[in-house]
Design an enzyme around this catalytic site. Structure first.
Site, PDB file in Angstrom:
ATOM      1  N   MET A 177       0.920  -1.323   0.006  1.00 26.86           N
ATOM      2  CA  MET A 177      -0.200  -0.107  -0.025  1.00 26.86           C
ATOM      3  C   MET A 177       0.893   1.176  -0.071  1.00 26.86           C
ATOM      4  SD  MET A 177      -3.400   0.719   0.471  1.00 26.86           S
ATOM      5  CE  MET A 177      -4.213  -0.133   1.109  1.00 26.86           C
ATOM      6  N   HIS A 178       1.499   1.714  -1.334  1.00 21.46           N
ATOM      7  CA  HIS A 178       2.422   2.851  -1.101  1.00 21.46           C
ATOM      8  C   HIS A 178       1.396   3.896  -1.757  1.00 21.46           C
ATOM      9  CE1 HIS A 178       2.732   2.872  -5.677  1.00 21.46           C
ATOM     10  NE2 HIS A 178       2.958   1.507  -5.679  1.00 21.46           N
ATOM     11  N   ALA A 179       2.158   5.030  -2.189  1.00 25.07           N
ATOM     12  CA  ALA A 179       1.539   6.056  -2.600  1.00 25.07           C
ATOM     13  C   ALA A 179       0.345   5.894  -3.580  1.00 25.07           C
ATOM     14  CB  ALA A 179       2.300   7.255  -3.099  1.00 25.07           C
TER      15      ALA A 179
END
Length: 88
Positions: A14-16
């Protein structure tokens, strides 16, 4: 109220980009949505909150949906997570 467990299988977790996708979808619904990971709860409509959890790939997290459009919100978030998991 709906409580559901999800998993991000996308290789970067769950990155940017995935966080932005989920938060953008969540903000289009009235229901209150809470994301919980490692006993920390944040509003799903908060990009900073979602990113602060740093959810890695292949771990379970929970989202609680509560409100008049909770069913539609649940289905939309589920589709969004499926779209994230399909990313290359």
């Amino acid at each position: 109220m709906i409580e559901a467990k999800f998993k991000i299988t996308y290789s970067h977790g769950m990155h940017a980009r995935p966080a932005t996708m989920i938060v953008s979808k969540a903000t289009s619904y009235e229901s209150k949505m809470i994301l919980e990971y490692n006993d920390v709860r944040v509003p799903l409509k908060s990009i900073m909150g979602v990113m602060s959890l740093a959810i890695p790939q292949n771990v379970n997290f929970k989202i609680t949906f509560d409100g008049e459009d909770e069913n539609a919100a649940f289905e939309a978030i589920q589709r969004t997570i499926n779209d994230i998991n399909a990313m290359k």
